[in-house]
Design an enzyme around this catalytic site. Structure first.
Site, PDB file in Angstrom:
ATOM      1  N   HIS A  49       0.899  -1.054  -0.046  1.00  0.00           N
ATOM      2  CA  HIS A  49       0.101   0.048   0.060  1.00  0.00           C
ATOM      3  C   HIS A  49       1.006   1.331   0.202  1.00  0.00           C
ATOM      4  O   HIS A  49       1.050   1.672   0.974  1.00  0.00           O
ATOM      5  CB  HIS A  49      -0.948   0.129   1.323  1.00  0.00           C
ATOM      6  N   PHE A  50       1.535   1.737  -0.950  1.00  0.00           N
ATOM      7  CA  PHE A  50       1.675   0.946  -2.267  1.00  0.00           C
ATOM      8  C   PHE A  50       3.124   0.878  -2.472  1.00  0.00           C
ATOM      9  O   PHE A  50       3.876   2.022  -2.101  1.00  0.00           O
ATOM     10  CB  PHE A  50       1.036   2.122  -3.204  1.00  0.00           C
TER      11      PHE A  50
END
EC number: 4.2.1.59
Length: 151
Positions: A49-50
């Site tokens: 994420h991410f």
């Protein structure tokens, strides 16, 4: 009153990777709390994420607010651990008005401020805010339930 990680771990059942409070800067039992989460690139959620633009998930910011609010429930008026702390569970049962103002990224220090709006033996309501460098990054109203583990 202040709490270090040892005092936090005495009051909360959460452990790595879900313990999201590193220190309590100030707490007035039954009224308010100011806590800190140091956001590191080593947090496991940043793997997905991410990967090329790491952002702390908003739901985890809200969870940090809920953990800060739980510290109220396990601390008595004198700052000690409540006698029934090991016999009760604290559940997040409602979130209202959650807003996320800007991303929280590795290197940020999340300052979590929670004020009690209503406290009872079974249901508690709080107003939570999260700030980075004095700037509001998230806010939400939380409702939590306190339940006996023997039920």
């Amino acid at each position: 009153m202040e709490l270090d990680i040892k005092g936090i771990m005495e009051r909360l059942p959460h452990r790595y990777p879900m313990l999201l409070i590193d220190r309590v800067l100030e707490m007035v039992p039954g009224k308010s709390i100011v806590a800190v989460k140091n956001v590191s690139i080593n947090e496991p959620f940043f793997n997905g994420h991410f990967p090329h633009h790491p952002v702390m998930p908003g739901v985890l910011i809200v969870e940090a607010m809920a953990q800060a609010s739980a510290l109220f429930s396990f601390t008595d008026d004198n700052g000690g651990l409540k006698a029934d702390a090991g016999k009760t569970a604290y559940y997040l049962v409602g979130i209202d008005g959650a807003r996320f103002r800007r991303p929280v990224v590795p290197g940020d220090q999340l300052r979590i401020e929670v004020e009690a709006e209503r406290l009872s033996r079974t249901i508690c309501k709080y107003q939570g805010r999260a700030l980075v460098d004095g700037q509001l990054v998230a806010e939400a109203k939380l409702m939590c339930a306190i339940r006996s583990l023997e039920e």
